[in-house]
Structures are given as C-alpha cells and as structure tokens.
Design an enzyme around this catalytic site. Structure first.
Site, PDB file in Angstrom:
ATOM      1  N   TYR A 181       0.814  -1.249  -0.068  1.00  0.00           N
ATOM      2  CA  TYR A 181      -0.186   0.040   0.020  1.00  0.00           C
ATOM      3  C   TYR A 181       1.119   1.197  -0.169  1.00  0.00           C
ATOM      4  O   TYR A 181       1.782   1.491   1.162  1.00  0.00           O
ATOM      5  CB  TYR A 181      -1.125   0.235   1.231  1.00  0.00           C
ATOM      6  CG  TYR A 181      -2.066  -0.992   1.188  1.00  0.00           C
ATOM      7  CD1 TYR A 181      -2.460  -1.844   0.231  1.00  0.00           C
ATOM      8  CD2 TYR A 181      -2.707  -1.309   2.458  1.00  0.00           C
ATOM      9  CE1 TYR A 181      -3.157  -3.100   0.241  1.00  0.00           C
ATOM     10  CE2 TYR A 181      -3.433  -2.273   2.481  1.00  0.00           C
ATOM     11  CZ  TYR A 181      -3.915  -2.813   1.327  1.00  0.00           C
ATOM     12  OH  TYR A 181      -4.916  -3.986   1.409  1.00  0.00           O
ATOM     13  N   ARG A 230     -16.424  -0.085  -1.141  1.00  0.00           N
ATOM     14  CA  ARG A 230     -15.600   0.805  -1.433  1.00  0.00           C
ATOM     15  C   ARG A 230     -16.058   2.362  -1.656  1.00  0.00           C
ATOM     16  O   ARG A 230     -15.921   3.108  -2.455  1.00  0.00           O
ATOM     17  CB  ARG A 230     -14.627   0.695  -2.819  1.00  0.00           C
ATOM     18  CG  ARG A 230     -13.820  -0.674  -2.594  1.00  0.00           C
ATOM     19  CD  ARG A 230     -13.328  -1.139  -3.990  1.00  0.00           C
ATOM     20  NE  ARG A 230     -12.770  -2.371  -3.916  1.00  0.00           N
ATOM     21  CZ  ARG A 230     -13.241  -3.562  -3.718  1.00  0.00           C
ATOM     22  NH1 ARG A 230     -14.480  -3.867  -3.727  1.00  0.00           N
ATOM     23  NH2 ARG A 230     -12.583  -4.705  -3.634  1.00  0.00           N
ATOM     24  N   SER A 241     -21.916   3.533   1.088  1.00  0.00           N
ATOM     25  CA  SER A 241     -21.863   4.278   2.323  1.00  0.00           C
ATOM     26  C   SER A 241     -22.894   5.267   2.321  1.00  0.00           C
ATOM     27  O   SER A 241     -23.232   5.669   3.269  1.00  0.00           O
ATOM     28  CB  SER A 241     -20.444   4.971   2.163  1.00  0.00           C
ATOM     29  OG  SER A 241     -20.575   5.917   1.109  1.00  0.00           O
TER      30      SER A 241
END
Length: 333
Positions: free
Chosen positions: A56, A210, A214
């Site tokens: 990452y 992702r 939400s």
C-alpha cells in the site's frame, strides 16, 4: 467494545477492525495527520485490529501505522496488526503478480518488521495466491516465522475452498480475509461453509463496497484522478446507476430503522456470524464514528429480510475488480 475471535486458533480482536489502505493509497489524496488521528480514535474506542499491506503506497501505509503507534505510549501492545504481502509492483504503480516463494516470504517480512518498527506481526498473509508456488510452501514459510516468533498467526486472503483446505492441512490458519458485503456475497456458497468447518474466521473487507454502500456516494461525485474507483466496473456507466438505485432502496430501510445506510450495511455483515469481523476503511474520524455506530444496531429477522429484499445479491451490477485484477483471485475460480 465487543470482541470476536479470529477463528479457533487466532487472536481475540474488536468486533470491527480498521482497514488502513485508503489512508495512503488508491483513494486519492491522503492526509497523514487526520489518518493518524483516526487510528488513535479507533484505538481509544477499543478497535485493536489494524489491517494493512506492505504494498500500500509502496510501504508508506506501514510507516504511517508505525508513526501512529509510536506517538502514543502503549499503542503497539494494544494493536493487533494484520499485514498482507506478496504484490509485485513498479515505480509507476504497475502490478506484476504475486510472489509466494519461501525466500520471498522471509524477505517481505523483514522489510515489514522494519517499516512497522516492531519485532513481530500479529497476522501475516499473502495478498493473493501465487499460481506458481504451492500454497503449502508459502504457508510453510510463514509457519517457520511463527516458530521464530516474528509472526504470531497465519492468515489467508482471497482463496477458494480447496486452497483453504490445503493451507489448513499445512499449518493452523487464523482467518481468511475476503470481500464480503451486501454487494459481494459469493463466499456464502462454498468458501464460508468451508472456513467454518475448519474453524477459520473471516475478516471481511469491502463491507461498504469501496464507498458505494456508504450512502455518501453520488453519480455527480468526481473522484480524485489517483482514485482506482475511476476504473472500477461497479462505479462505471450504467452499472453505477443501477447500484446507486440499490443504495437508495437500502436507505429507505435504514431510515425506517433510524440508522444511516453505512450503519445498516455494516450491521448486516456483523449479523452474519460471530466468526466474521468486518473491516471498515474509515480515513477520517467522522466516518469512523459513523461506522462504530453499527455496533449498536440490532437487526431483527424482519430487518434482515427487508435489507436483503432491498439489495438482492443478484441485482448488483459489475464485477468486484477489473478483469486483470479478477484474474488474480483464487476465490473466484
């Protein structure tokens, strides 16, 4: 903070874990100060599982976690650090497969221990199966590091049922990290039952798909040019329209329950079993606070039926990743 065990052999962790990837990579501009504050807020709330990958932002995410833990006395002892390894990348951000050779396992681990500023990693796992190396060899190499004290527990990531069995026959496996959400329910057919048969826990990532689940994503939203969602099938064209329609259907159910869309989606994953620990990818304290609210959501049988009617598993449009990334998923074979 409620706790759950990562399988029959793994550590006890918070019922929600913090996925740290987006703090440094793939979701656009990062804010290190806010990220560190979010990690501290998570620890203060009792969230002890911190998940990262050595690839990452080319190791910067591990350095961020190191800084967050070193800046607060006692934080390393509080945290359970989960690290994925194995991805091969270049200076331009390209992806070139995965390396699961025993020598590579030891090499990747040495660098991660240094970047994290620790003498051990709590859960260590290859991010994707190396098709050129038997999983027994990769897991066996991690098992040697467990014996040496540099790793506490062995995990897996995105593997299918057969690979799960072969790995478990080689050494104790604490948990399988895999995508699981209202939008990604493929593990329910074979992988989840196999994990349960073997006493292996599940750390579920992508529980908000992702950001799609939400409740904060809109069709008009413009992602940062460095945001990989620009090329994600579920965020593209007509797929996005259809998926956002599902989110709006979920919103009606959530509002009737007095919770947010994100809280309903996370609570649904929490309801799937005590052996499942959702990872929330909160990059800011306000999003972390919202996610933690899911722990207080009690979903009745009627609530669960309403949620699954609003978001039928077969109604989701687009694959989890683009074709190139999907080809690396042992779990999809």
């Amino acid at each position: 903070m409620r706790t759950r065990s990562l399988g029959s052999t793994g550590p006890t962790v918070s019922a929600l874990g913090l996925g740290c990837m987006g703090m440094s990579a793939l979701y656009g501009q990062a804010d290190d100060a806010e990220s560190i504050a979010t990690i501290h807020a998570a620890l203060d709330a009792g969230v002890n599982l911190l998940d990262t990958g050595d690839f990452y932002a080319m190791g910067l995410n591990e350095l961020l976690i190191r800084d967050a833990l070193l800046s607060r006395a006692g934080s390393r002892e509080q945290a359970v650090i989960s690290v994925k390894f194995g991805a091969l990348r270049d200076a331009g951000g390209g992806w070139y497969g995965y390396d699961g050779r025993p020598a590579a396992v030891k090499n990747f681990l040495a660098y991660s221990l240094n970047r994290l500023g620790t003498d051990h990693i709590d859960v260590y796992r290859i991010a994707r199966v190396d098709p050129n190396v038997p999983i027994e060899e990769t897991v066996g190499a991690i098992a040697e590091e467990v014996q040496a004290g540099r790793v506490r527990h062995i995990g897996l990531s995105e593997v299918g049922a057969d690979t799960l069995r072969r790995a478990a026959a080689t050494a104790p496996i604490s948990d399988l990290q895999i995508e699981y959400s209202l939008f990604s329910r493929g593990i329910e057919d074979e992988i989840l039952p196999t994990a349960r048969e073997l006493g292996i826990g599940v750390t579920a990532y992508g529980v908000l798909s992702r950001g799609l689940l939400s409740g904060h994503w809109t069709k008009e939203r413009t992602a940062d040019t460095a945001d990989f969602r620009n090329n994600s099938p579920r965020f593209s064209g007509d797929n996005l329209d259809r998926n956002l329609a599902l989110v709006e259907a979920l919103r009606k159910v959530a509002e009737g329950k007095g919770v947010t869309v994100a809280q309903a989606a996370i609570a649904w994953v929490l309801s799937r079993g005590e052996d499942i620990v959702p990872l929330v990818g909160a990059r800011r304290r306000e999003r972390l606070t919202e996610s933690l609210g899911a722990l207080d959501v009690d979903l009745t049988a009627d609530d669960l039926a309403a949620i699954e009617a609003a978001v039928p598993s077969e109604a989701v449009s687009g694959s989890r990743y683009d074709a190139g990334q999907m080809a690396h998923l042992d779990s999809e074979r």
